[in-house]
Design a protein around this motif. Sequence first.
Motif, PDB file in Angstrom:
ATOM      1  N   TRP A 127      16.073  -2.298  -7.608  1.00 47.69           N
ATOM      2  CA  TRP A 127      15.111  -1.213  -7.286  1.00 47.69           C
ATOM      3  C   TRP A 127      15.597   0.025  -6.829  1.00 47.69           C
ATOM      4  CZ3 TRP A 127      10.427   0.023  -8.114  1.00 47.69           C
ATOM      5  CH2 TRP A 127       9.730   0.981  -7.209  1.00 47.69           C
TER       6      TRP A 127
ATOM      7  N   ASP B 138      13.431  -6.137 -10.171  1.00 47.77           N
ATOM      8  CA  ASP B 138      12.441  -5.731  -9.579  1.00 47.77           C
ATOM      9  C   ASP B 138      11.321  -5.039 -10.270  1.00 47.77           C
ATOM     10  OD1 ASP B 138      11.070  -4.296  -7.074  1.00 47.77           O
ATOM     11  OD2 ASP B 138      12.443  -5.453  -6.327  1.00 47.77           O
ATOM     12  N   ASP B 139      10.510  -4.380  -9.797  1.00 45.61           N
ATOM     13  CA  ASP B 139       9.132  -3.996 -10.451  1.00 45.61           C
ATOM     14  C   ASP B 139       9.494  -3.062 -11.768  1.00 45.61           C
ATOM     15  OD1 ASP B 139       6.862  -2.857 -10.769  1.00 45.61           O
ATOM     16  OD2 ASP B 139       6.609  -1.679  -8.850  1.00 45.61           O
TER      17      ASP B 139
ATOM     18  N   TRP C 147      10.429 -10.029  -9.671  1.00 40.33           N
ATOM     19  CA  TRP C 147       9.453  -9.461  -8.788  1.00 40.33           C
ATOM     20  C   TRP C 147       8.061  -9.595  -9.429  1.00 40.33           C
ATOM     21  CZ3 TRP C 147       5.959  -5.636  -9.399  1.00 40.33           C
ATOM     22  CH2 TRP C 147       5.368  -5.196  -8.248  1.00 40.33           C
TER      23      TRP C 147
ATOM     24  N   ARG D 170      -1.400   3.678  -3.448  1.00 43.01           N
ATOM     25  CA  ARG D 170      -0.256   3.797  -4.330  1.00 43.01           C
ATOM     26  C   ARG D 170      -1.072   3.433  -5.603  1.00 43.01           C
ATOM     27  NH1 ARG D 170       5.045  -0.429  -5.625  1.00 43.01           N
ATOM     28  NH2 ARG D 170       6.502   1.006  -5.569  1.00 43.01           N
TER      29      ARG D 170
ATOM     30  N   LYS E  83      10.319 -12.717  -5.825  1.00 45.77           N
ATOM     31  CA  LYS E  83      10.011 -11.724  -4.816  1.00 45.77           C
ATOM     32  C   LYS E  83       8.508 -11.274  -4.993  1.00 45.77           C
ATOM     33  CE  LYS E  83      11.183  -6.829  -3.028  1.00 45.77           C
ATOM     34  NZ  LYS E  83      12.061  -5.869  -3.174  1.00 45.77           N
TER      35      LYS E  83
ATOM     36  N   ASP F  91       5.594  -9.404  -3.919  1.00 48.34           N
ATOM     37  CA  ASP F  91       5.388  -8.195  -3.086  1.00 48.34           C
ATOM     38  C   ASP F  91       3.869  -7.956  -2.984  1.00 48.34           C
ATOM     39  OD1 ASP F  91       6.015  -5.849  -1.803  1.00 48.34           O
ATOM     40  OD2 ASP F  91       6.967  -4.809  -3.787  1.00 48.34           O
TER      41      ASP F  91
ATOM     42  N   ASN G 209       1.921  -4.343  -2.094  1.00 49.53           N
ATOM     43  CA  ASN G 209       1.939  -2.742  -1.657  1.00 49.53           C
ATOM     44  C   ASN G 209       0.824  -2.020  -1.171  1.00 49.53           C
ATOM     45  OD1 ASN G 209       4.993  -2.373  -1.884  1.00 49.53           O
ATOM     46  ND2 ASN G 209       4.582  -3.287  -4.080  1.00 49.53           N
TER      47      ASN G 209
ATOM     48  N   CYS H  51       7.308 -10.435   0.647  1.00 53.27           N
ATOM     49  CA  CYS H  51       7.374  -8.996   1.000  1.00 53.27           C
ATOM     50  C   CYS H  51       6.072  -8.005   0.863  1.00 53.27           C
ATOM     51  CB  CYS H  51       8.446  -8.354  -0.380  1.00 53.27           C
ATOM     52  SG  CYS H  51       8.507  -6.689  -0.419  1.00 53.27           S
TER      53      CYS H  51
ATOM     54  N   GLY I  66       5.596  -4.169   1.005  1.00 50.23           N
ATOM     55  CA  GLY I  66       5.964  -2.748   0.889  1.00 50.23           C
ATOM     56  C   GLY I  66       7.032  -2.724   2.197  1.00 50.23           C
ATOM     57  N   GLY I  67       8.056  -3.582   1.959  1.00 50.89           N
ATOM     58  CA  GLY I  67       8.963  -3.605   2.919  1.00 50.89           C
ATOM     59  C   GLY I  67       8.325  -4.883   3.763  1.00 50.89           C
TER      60      GLY I  67
ATOM     61  N   TRP J 213      11.412  -9.712   2.998  1.00 43.92           N
ATOM     62  CA  TRP J 213      12.108  -8.644   2.908  1.00 43.92           C
ATOM     63  C   TRP J 213      11.747  -7.863   4.138  1.00 43.92           C
ATOM     64  CZ3 TRP J 213      16.033  -6.036   2.171  1.00 43.92           C
ATOM     65  CH2 TRP J 213      16.061  -4.712   1.829  1.00 43.92           C
TER      66      TRP J 213
ATOM     67  N   ASP K 131      11.608  -1.595   3.922  1.00 43.95           N
ATOM     68  CA  ASP K 131      11.958  -0.613   2.937  1.00 43.95           C
ATOM     69  C   ASP K 131      13.266   0.304   3.700  1.00 43.95           C
ATOM     70  OD1 ASP K 131      10.943  -1.641   0.596  1.00 43.95           O
ATOM     71  OD2 ASP K 131       9.187  -0.413   0.746  1.00 43.95           O
TER      72      ASP K 131
ATOM     73  N   GLU L 132      21.378  -3.356  -2.798  1.00 43.69           N
ATOM     74  CA  GLU L 132      20.147  -2.691  -3.206  1.00 43.69           C
ATOM     75  C   GLU L 132      20.912  -1.490  -3.962  1.00 43.69           C
ATOM     76  OE1 GLU L 132      17.338  -4.287  -2.201  1.00 43.69           O
ATOM     77  OE2 GLU L 132      15.853  -2.924  -2.902  1.00 43.69           O
TER      78      GLU L 132
HETATM   79  C1  DGJ Z   1       7.966  -2.433  -2.153  1.00 43.18           C
HETATM   80  C2  DGJ Z   1       9.214  -3.241  -1.965  1.00 43.18           C
HETATM   81  O1  DGJ Z   1       9.349  -3.315  -0.500  1.00 43.18           O
HETATM   82  C3  DGJ Z   1      10.624  -2.621  -2.784  1.00 43.18           C
HETATM   83  O2  DGJ Z   1      11.675  -3.384  -2.282  1.00 43.18           O
HETATM   84  C4  DGJ Z   1      10.148  -2.659  -4.042  1.00 43.18           C
HETATM   85  O3  DGJ Z   1      10.192  -4.083  -4.581  1.00 43.18           O
HETATM   86  C5  DGJ Z   1       8.770  -2.011  -4.509  1.00 43.18           C
HETATM   87  N1  DGJ Z   1       7.723  -2.420  -3.564  1.00 43.18           N
HETATM   88  C6  DGJ Z   1       8.495  -2.132  -5.884  1.00 43.18           C
HETATM   89  O4  DGJ Z   1       7.358  -1.600  -6.253  1.00 43.18           O
END
Ligand code: DGJ
Length: 743
Positions: A334, A364-365, A408, A440, A473, A475, A477, A523, A525-526, A542, A545, A601
């Motif tokens: 990422w 990742d994304d 991800w 987002r 992972k 996520d 967000n 996870c 957004g962190g 996670w 971030d 990372e």
């Molecule tokens: C938020 C995550 O915490 C990051 O590590 C990463 O995966 C981004 N999203 C990707 O959009």
Amino acid sequence: MAITFDEQNREFMLSTDHTSYVIKITDDGYAAHLYYGKKLNHFLQDAGLREGEFPAPGKLLREKGTYLSSLPFEYPTEGVGDSRPGALSVRNEKGQYGCELFYKEHSIEQGKPGIPGLPASFAGGEDIQTLRLVLTDPVLALTVTLFYSVFPKEDIITRSAAIANDSAKTYSIARALSASFDMDDRNFEMLTLDGAWARERHICRRPIGYGVTAARSVRGESGHQENPFFALLESGTDREKGDVYGLLLMYSGNHLEMAEKSQNNMIRASLGINPNFFSWKLGSGETFYTPEAVLTYSDSGLTAMTHSYHDFIRGHIIRSPWREKLRPILINNWEATYFNFDADKIVSIAKDAKDCGIEMMVMDDGWFGKRDSDNCALGDWFVNEEKIGKLSDLVNRVKALGMKFGIWFEPEMISPDSDLYRAHPDWALQISGRTPTLARNQLVLDLSRKEIRDEIYSRIANVLKSAPIDYVKWDMNRNLSDIGSAAADAEGQGELFHRYVLGVYEMQERLITDFPDLLLENCSGGGGRFDAGMLYYSPQIWCSDDTDAIERLRIQEGTGLVYPLSTMGAHVSKCPNEQVGRNTPFETRANVALAGTFGYELNIANLPEKDRALIPEQVRRYHEFHMLIADGDYYRLHSWNDEEPYDCWMNTEKDGSCALITYVQVLGRPSTCSRKVYLRGLVPDAEYEIQEVNPSRVDMGYGRFTAQKRGYGDELMNAGFLVPSLGDYESRLYSVKRVRENS
Ligand code: DGJ
């Protein structure tokens, strides 16, 4: 016996190794809370009820309201006299609020029952007893079963409630918390874990005044801002002394943690699903289940609470087969590439990582749909073959290097610019007539709907079946807003927040059932959904971030106060740090990340050679120390502040045979001598050797100091161990080994 019932006094005594919890059925049939605290071997009196005082119980006549407002309840209800915040509020078929619960029956059973649709702790091989305390409202024909499970070794009592409608009518639940108990105020403070994105779970203490002191979320997830946990502390409590009540909620949606100080100087402590934006239609024959609350008490400060929660979460919440295994050291692309990558780039990052000993590549994304920025394609869970070719080819190339492969997903979201949205615009949460709020540039899927969960799950499962993927992972967000479902009626909208969380749990349950070896990392957004509910599905989350080593100190300290270090995703990233622009030594970044599930990372190809050269040693340290960090007892020795700007913690094997000390200087201070840190968890009469772990640092001029090399346990714990005064952001690791058992 963990649970006993004194028939004559109608008292239940729940006992753990160091705590007791006493419930009394009053003459009027109420379930009253008599005591929670240090272990008692006897309990005869019921002074806590204050029955001889004004207003006398009077068999529920003249001053019933005043009486109910001062009775210490186990599961207080609203609407019939107790004006403190209740645990349960029910509206009858006419919409009137009112519920009153009386003892009906009970049973004491072996084992720990699960909770339908919700995460719940399990016995995990221990001999656990559960009290089923059945209460009833005869007017509503409502049966409320309170579950209390006692985990003696961990000093934990779990609680939850099942609310069943035995009438032919339909009711509405306005509030259904998981646990509540009342006690006299002893000048309590409230400790919560608060923060923001990239600044999660900082420890915050505040006094409790009259009225309500609370933490909460209405974000549809547990949240970056407030965590579903709080502790009540006697003022003056520190790590090693003072009364501490810990209350943790095993839930990942809207939550409420609350201490209410009433007119009588009593504290009502309660927690559960946030009643804001909540209502639940309870039809005839239906049952509503609350999430589980995890309670603990310590008379010896916060560290004992931490150990109880760590042992309990490791032994009775995390189910993953990865729980006791050394997790692979991962590298995630990422921060190395963001959306700008292809298969060759992923393979080249993996190759450099493999050369340094890193064990898993996580893509990742950005690998799916037309996702080249965060503006589009969420929901289009089809591999973008123009960008990365066939997924199985890429995975096999990484595997040929001898690495595992992870990927991800963000399953709960939908981008307005996606094929999924163009086909199903009504699948996003939205309120009729309003343009839904973007965050987002994305919207949230209505996961209360089964057909949506099924479609998203089958897309994800197809990707996972198409290649040998070891890790996911998951996520999330953005927070939830625009709480409207195209499929629900007016009443159903009040159920949406909770049904959404049940939907997430159902999808994650399917995932780990269909792919039992998968290592799942949650996870948001962190660290926006770091809670005990999620840990039932994934053994690690996670953490934030924010990967800056100095910012991480407080984030990881707050997280580690409750959650085991093995659950905290912690990675080394590049400098200047992406979140705060700070430059810290590569060594310190790794020493801080070593306190969690370790990874990188960054793109190793872009690292200065002197940093890259440190990675094999960092990998070795992880292999040597991680199981001690994951399974041992965690002790905070010092938290940095302006006067003493250093952090220090210790991981000690439970039998005191070895330990690891981590010391991080936040800022250097001139004219200071070495620091004395007081070690913990050692055997007093044993002799120990202390070694700095492979010093690979550049000496900054503070190297004249010679670390003490040997000491007895009692000496190291009471007289202390000297660590040199260091420069800005410098750190040290010390390995402590028992060399002689008793002298
Ligand atoms: C938020 C995550 O915490 C990051 O590590 C990463 O995966 C981004 N999203 C990707 O959009």
